[in-house]
Write an enzyme that holds these catalytic residues in place. Structure first.
Site, PDB file in Angstrom:
ATOM      1  CB  CYS A   1      49.163   2.410 -26.192  1.00 53.21           C
ATOM      2  SG  CYS A   1      50.356   3.444 -27.068  1.00 53.21           S
TER       3      CYS A   1
ATOM      4  CG  HIS B   1      51.965  -5.895 -40.113  1.00 55.07           C
ATOM      5  ND1 HIS B   1      51.151  -6.764 -40.826  1.00 55.07           N
ATOM      6  CD2 HIS B   1      51.327  -4.703 -40.128  1.00 55.07           C
ATOM      7  CE1 HIS B   1      50.084  -6.131 -41.251  1.00 55.07           C
ATOM      8  NE2 HIS B   1      50.164  -4.872 -40.842  1.00 55.07           N
TER       9      HIS B   1
END
Length: 587
Positions: free
Chosen positions: A522, A146
């Site tokens: 992506c 993250h």
């Protein structure tokens, strides 16, 4: 005749008798030639050599070096005391006072202090702290954790997985061996080398010249792959557009819900006692989401924008400590027991494979309807305002079956029809899916019956193909590399033999079912040169990457196209498709 002359003699296509035209051109270029017919008077060893072609100039460049041009770097002359090393998760260098919470980062930043956010690992709750900090250091996590992904998107330096650093939140300090750093003391991180340095090290600001724009223009002449950006904030979208992005390939809508009062509204929706309460909370979220997407459409000015429906599991929005749950209960206006109960209900043994992605929308179709309405009302608002009518692409995440996609596509299409009727205007939109599971790759032919585009989410596709957690694999992948089991981190550079084979299957089956189907990538691999070369070979239409990687992707895409034409760099030391980051591990 000295060595300069000899070099000239070997490279110049003309004889010494016809030297004047060459030398005259050389004089105009360098303004140092004094005697046309006296090569030995030249002051440059490159005099009179033939200019290389634009394509050869592009092939000689290393894309990863462009990334370093866009960020501050450490002064190479400065002394430094390296106390730890982690993964170079996001390029650039930053120094700041150490803080251990996002709230403290925001508080100090508002007072004008430069801060460095240090966490064991970050979560979506830390977004506001990442915005406020100069950089981020984590002790856990890998290149696609993250912290790494968000920092790259923001252009912030990040060192992740610095396992030697021990963080003590209660005492507000970190330690590395005998070195202890208290909150408020200064550290420097280098996102290129992964170094953690005691004290402040001077940095050198990035300097872009006109040559940068020229190289990018040359790259655009040769590349066939489009380059989009992953962006969900206006600043990210503007930065991406400035770097030459041709659209947005991934809007992570969940990132729009983590700032300020938005997280409160999101938590009210999650904590709702029934569907009626949930719809009230969704009305508040609708307004926020519509405003954000409207701004993205305006900035991109008619370029395609792919908006992914809510993807992460809901537990990521709910804290788990008693003190934090009490704060949530007070802010959301609900009993503390309800927060406790809901947190327990949402807890999962393996959230990555749990109740997330399209599964959330299947369970709570009103969430899908709200998001679709926000997208289409935003498109209508931009069109009515006289701007270029956007091409809205609605992307359904984590699809495994045709039935999942069919159910949610019906919700999206009904919402689109309703908005078009209410607004009295038509707009173009597409419904597609994010290919993140091996089953989706194998079933691509069936999925293409409903999906109008595919976008390969290679972060999760790599996780589900390998059976690896990208946040935990850093603990043992260095040993795999040392023993020759793997050459590089598959989360950094695409595994072409395994994950790549699944992508090839999906491309072939998808386009057999739907001729000319648009397909892109992506995941974080969209900014890695070797992965971009693979995408070009298998016939994808675009890659999408973090805004600051857009120039890297443009150059890498041009090199990939040139290599398919048989062009090779004449300098053997340059490899166009070298992975953007070191494999893994702080060596």
């Amino acid at each position: 005749m000295g060595p300069i002359c000899q070099a000239w003699k070997k490279s110049c296509p003309t004889s010494s008798a016809s030297f004047a035209p060459c030398a005259s051109n050389w004089r105009r270029t360098t303004k140092t030639c004094r005697t046309l017919n006296s090569p030995s008077s030249r002051t440059s060893s490159t005099c009179c050599r033939r200019l290389i072609s634009k394509s050869q100039a592009l092939m000689r460049l290393k894309p990863e070096l462009i990334d370093q041009l866009l960020h501050p770097t450490l002064d190479p002359k400065a002394k430094k005391q390296v106390i730890a090393k982690g993964l170079p998760a996001s390029p650039g260098a930053a120094a700041g006072k150490v803080v251990f919470s996002a709230d403290e980062a925001v508080r100090r930043a508002k007072d004008g202090e430069k801060v460095l956010l240090v966490r064991i690992e970050t979560s979506p709750d830390d977004i506001h702290g990442l915005h406020a900090a100069e950089g981020v250091l984590t002790t856990r996590g890998g290149m696609t954790s993250h912290a790494a992904v968000v920092a790259r998107g923001m252009g912030r330096p990040c060192v992740a997985g610095a396992g030697a650093v021990q963080v003590d939140y209660a005492a507000a300090r970190l330690s590395v061996g005998s070195v202890t750093v208290q909150e408020g003391q200064i550290l420097t991180i280098d996102g290129v080398t992964g170094e953690v340095i005691l004290g402040e090290v001077p940095t050198v600001p990035p300097q872009l010249s006109g040559a940068f724009g020229i190289i990018m223009a040359w790259a655009d002449e040769y590349r066939t792959l489009q380059v989009r950006a992953n962006a969900e904030t206006p600043n990210d979208a503007r930065q991406a557009k400035e770097f030459g992005a041709q659209g947005i390939g991934l809007v992570r809508t969940e990132h729009m819900f983590f700032d300020g009062g938005r997280i409160i509204a999101m938590r009210r929706m999650i904590l709702a006692a029934d569907e009626a309460d949930r719809k009230v909370a969704l009305e508040e979220l609708l307004t926020m989401q519509r405003e954000d997407i409207t701004e993205l459409f305006r900035i991109m000015d008619g370029r395609p924008v792919t908006v992914r429906l809510l993807d992460p599991p809901l537990h990521e929005f709910i804290p788990h400590t008693e003190a934090e749950m009490a704060q949530v209960a007070k802010a959301a206006g609900v009993p503390l027991n309800r927060v406790r109960r809901r947190a327990a209900e949402l807890q999962e043994a393996n959230p990555m494979l749990g109740h997330r992605g399209c599964r959330l929308a299947i369970t709570y179709p009103e969430i899908c309807e709200m998001q679709a309405r926000a997208i289409f009302e935003a498109a209508a608002a931009v069109g009515k305002a006289g701007g270029a009518v956007p091409v809205a692409e609605v992307m359904v995440p984590l699809v495994a079956t045709l039935q999942e996609l069919s159910i949610l596509k019906e919700v999206v299409e009904k919402t689109a029809a309703a908005v078009q009727k209410e607004q009295g205007m038509n707009f173009t939109y597409r419904v597609g899916t994010m290919i993140e599971l091996p089953r989706a790759c194998l079933q691509a032919g069936k999925l293409a019956e409903q999906a109008e585009f595919f976008s390969f989410g290679t972060n999760d596709l790599t996780q589900t193909t390998y059976g690896l957690s990208r946040d935990d694999a850093g603990a043992f992948l260095p040993e795999y590399k040392a023993k020759g089991i793997v050459e590089q981190d598959p989360f950094v550079s695409l595994d072409q033999e395994g994950v790549g084979e699944l992508i090839k299957v999906a491309v072939e089956r998808g386009r057999t079912a739907r001729d000319g189907m648009k397909m892109g990538i992506c995941g974080e691999h969209g900014g890695d040169p070797a992965s971009i070369e693979f995408c070009n070979k298998v016939g994808l239409d675009y890659v999408s990457c973090s805004p600051f990687r857009v120039p890297v992707a443009r150059l890498a895409a041009a090199q990939a196209a040139l290599k398919l034409r048989g062009e090779k760099a004449l300098q053997p030391s340059t490899k166009a498709a070298k992975p953007l980051q070191p494999a893994f591990g702080p060596w």
